[in-house]
Motif scaffolding. Structure first.
Motif, mmCIF file in Angstrom:
data_model
loop_
_atom_site.group_PDB
_atom_site.id
_atom_site.type_symbol
_atom_site.label_atom_id
_atom_site.label_comp_id
_atom_site.label_asym_id
_atom_site.label_seq_id
_atom_site.Cartn_x
_atom_site.Cartn_y
_atom_site.Cartn_z
ATOM 1 N N SER A 1 8.280 -11.999 -9.318
ATOM 2 C CA SER A 1 6.959 -11.625 -8.803
ATOM 3 C C SER A 1 6.968 -10.190 -8.291
ATOM 4 O O SER A 1 6.012 -9.425 -8.504
ATOM 5 N N ALA A 2 8.055 -9.809 -7.609
ATOM 6 C CA ALA A 2 8.181 -8.437 -7.106
ATOM 7 C C ALA A 2 8.206 -7.448 -8.273
ATOM 8 O O ALA A 2 7.552 -6.393 -8.230
ATOM 9 N N ASP A 3 8.949 -7.783 -9.329
ATOM 10 C CA ASP A 3 8.992 -6.917 -10.512
ATOM 11 C C ASP A 3 7.610 -6.765 -11.138
ATOM 12 O O ASP A 3 7.210 -5.674 -11.556
ATOM 13 N N LEU A 4 6.870 -7.877 -11.201
ATOM 14 C CA LEU A 4 5.538 -7.854 -11.799
ATOM 15 C C LEU A 4 4.589 -6.973 -10.992
ATOM 16 O O LEU A 4 3.844 -6.161 -11.556
ATOM 17 N N LEU A 5 4.623 -7.121 -9.669
ATOM 18 C CA LEU A 5 3.738 -6.329 -8.814
ATOM 19 C C LEU A 5 4.031 -4.840 -8.948
ATOM 20 O O LEU A 5 3.113 -4.019 -9.051
ATOM 21 N N TYR A 6 5.310 -4.504 -8.954
ATOM 22 C CA TYR A 6 5.683 -3.089 -9.083
ATOM 23 C C TYR A 6 5.184 -2.500 -10.405
ATOM 24 O O TYR A 6 4.555 -1.431 -10.429
ATOM 25 N N HIS A 7 5.452 -3.181 -11.499
ATOM 26 C CA HIS A 7 5.042 -2.649 -12.796
ATOM 27 C C HIS A 7 3.516 -2.613 -12.941
ATOM 28 O O HIS A 7 2.969 -1.748 -13.627
ATOM 29 N N LEU A 8 2.825 -3.544 -12.282
ATOM 30 C CA LEU A 8 1.367 -3.527 -12.304
ATOM 31 C C LEU A 8 0.830 -2.298 -11.569
ATOM 32 O O LEU A 8 -0.146 -1.671 -12.019
ATOM 33 N N LEU A 9 1.471 -1.929 -10.461
ATOM 34 C CA LEU A 9 1.068 -0.712 -9.745
ATOM 35 C C LEU A 9 1.234 0.519 -10.635
ATOM 36 O O LEU A 9 0.380 1.412 -10.650
ATOM 37 N N VAL A 10 2.335 0.566 -11.376
ATOM 38 C CA VAL A 10 2.578 1.691 -12.277
ATOM 39 C C VAL A 10 1.521 1.712 -13.386
ATOM 40 O O VAL A 10 1.000 2.775 -13.747
ATOM 41 N N LEU A 11 1.189 0.546 -13.931
ATOM 42 C CA LEU A 11 0.182 0.470 -14.986
ATOM 43 C C LEU A 11 -1.184 0.952 -14.499
ATOM 44 O O LEU A 11 -1.869 1.716 -15.185
ATOM 45 N N LEU A 12 -1.573 0.508 -13.294
ATOM 46 C CA LEU A 12 -2.854 0.953 -12.735
ATOM 47 C C LEU A 12 -2.865 2.470 -12.578
ATOM 48 O O LEU A 12 -3.842 3.143 -12.941
ATOM 49 N N ARG A 13 -1.769 2.999 -12.052
ATOM 50 C CA ARG A 13 -1.703 4.447 -11.814
ATOM 51 C C ARG A 13 -1.737 5.219 -13.130
ATOM 52 O O ARG A 13 -2.336 6.304 -13.214
ATOM 53 N N GLY B 1 0.822 -1.205 0.000
ATOM 54 C CA GLY B 1 0.000 0.000 0.000
ATOM 55 C C GLY B 1 0.855 1.252 0.000
ATOM 56 O O GLY B 1 0.545 2.242 -0.666
ATOM 57 N N GLY B 2 1.952 1.224 0.770
ATOM 58 C CA GLY B 2 2.865 2.351 0.794
ATOM 59 C C GLY B 2 3.565 2.554 -0.539
ATOM 60 O O GLY B 2 3.764 3.686 -0.990
ATOM 61 N N LEU B 3 3.924 1.441 -1.181
ATOM 62 C CA LEU B 3 4.572 1.520 -2.488
ATOM 63 C C LEU B 3 3.620 2.121 -3.521
ATOM 64 O O LEU B 3 4.025 2.917 -4.370
ATOM 65 N N ASP B 4 2.352 1.755 -3.430
ATOM 66 C CA ASP B 4 1.355 2.299 -4.346
ATOM 67 C C ASP B 4 1.273 3.815 -4.219
ATOM 68 O O ASP B 4 1.173 4.536 -5.218
ATOM 69 N N GLN B 5 1.333 4.326 -2.995
ATOM 70 C CA GLN B 5 1.299 5.765 -2.790
ATOM 71 C C GLN B 5 2.573 6.436 -3.278
ATOM 72 O O GLN B 5 2.546 7.557 -3.795
ATOM 73 N N LEU B 6 3.713 5.747 -3.122
ATOM 74 C CA LEU B 6 4.965 6.291 -3.638
ATOM 75 C C LEU B 6 4.912 6.403 -5.160
ATOM 76 O O LEU B 6 5.373 7.396 -5.745
ATOM 77 N N VAL B 7 4.328 5.403 -5.798
ATOM 78 C CA VAL B 7 4.156 5.446 -7.253
ATOM 79 C C VAL B 7 3.275 6.640 -7.633
ATOM 80 O O VAL B 7 3.538 7.337 -8.621
ATOM 81 N N ALA B 8 2.242 6.891 -6.839
ATOM 82 C CA ALA B 8 1.354 8.025 -7.107
ATOM 83 C C ALA B 8 2.115 9.345 -6.997
ATOM 84 O O ALA B 8 1.917 10.265 -7.802
ATOM 85 N N VAL B 9 3.004 9.442 -6.018
ATOM 86 C CA VAL B 9 3.812 10.653 -5.844
ATOM 87 C C VAL B 9 4.761 10.832 -7.026
ATOM 88 O O VAL B 9 4.935 11.938 -7.552
#
Length: 208
Positions: A176-188, A119-127
């Motif tokens: 898996s970590a790489d996939l999750l990170y890039h998925l967060l960026v795609l959603l954003r 959740g924190g990473l998702d907010q960092l991506v938003a920033v």
């Protein structure tokens, strides 16, 4: 600012102010990581000010006055929702902190309080999306456009699948970590967030 009151705006009207001589404890959690940030006390006036301004306002028992978190440091708590407990004598506040919450400079007043890293990473991506700092890999992804980001998600998905069938656990976890990170960026990049994806999962779960 619109603050969600759970289960309804009428819930605040049921608060038992008499039980605490006009003061009730307020537990504050990070809205994104769910880390417990602090415990403070509110009275009816401070809770009203919180609703009007959107910034968490408490009643200081030591100073005998109202105080808004961050009124000196600027590290305000932007309130997202307020919940009332089953006995109507405690409130749970979900807020987004604008900096450290504790006066020591720590994120939380509770040392080692658990939190949801994703959740924190998702907010960092938003920033990163909002600020686009130069030299940031996330910035480069956003500026490359949604097709490039989608391509990266596809590549990471394939690499994760291959790691699952042909590599060890460490490789699978790394992919898996790489996939999750890039998925967060795609959603954003599409104006969505991790919470939006969670909501879909919760809805599916509720329907069995």
């Amino acid at each position: 600012m619109s603050i969600e009151i759970r289960p309804s705006p009428q819930a605040l009207e049921t608060l038992d102010w008499a039980k605490g001589d006009g003061l009730l404890p307020a537990v504050v959690q990070d809205a994104d990581t769910l880390q417990v940030l602090m415990l403070g006390y509110v009275n009816a006036e401070s809770l009203h000010i919180t609703q009007v301004t959107g910034h968490m306002t408490f009643y200081s028992r030591s100073k005998q006055r109202l105080w808004t978190k961050g009124e000196q440091s600027g590290h305000v708590l932007a309130v997202q929702s307020i919940s009332v407990d089953c006995d109507a004598d405690t409130v749970l506040v979900l807020a987004r902190p604008a900096g450290p919450t504790c006066h020591t400079g720590a994120e939380s007043c509770f040392d080692g309080a658990p939190k949801d890293f994703l959740g924190g990473l998702d907010q960092l991506v938003a920033v990163r999306d909002a600020q686009r700092p130069p030299g940031s890999y996330t910035t480069a992804l956003f500026e490359g456009g949604i097709r490039r980001i989608a391509q990266k998600v596809g590549e990471e998905g394939v690499e994760t699948a291959l790691a699952a069938v042909a590599q060890d656990d460490e490789a699978l976890l790394g992919e898996s970590a790489d996939l999750l990170y890039h998925l967060l960026v795609l959603l954003r990049a599409r104006g969505l967030s991790l919470d939006d994806a969670r909501a879909v999962l919760e809805q599916r779960h509720s329907h069995g």
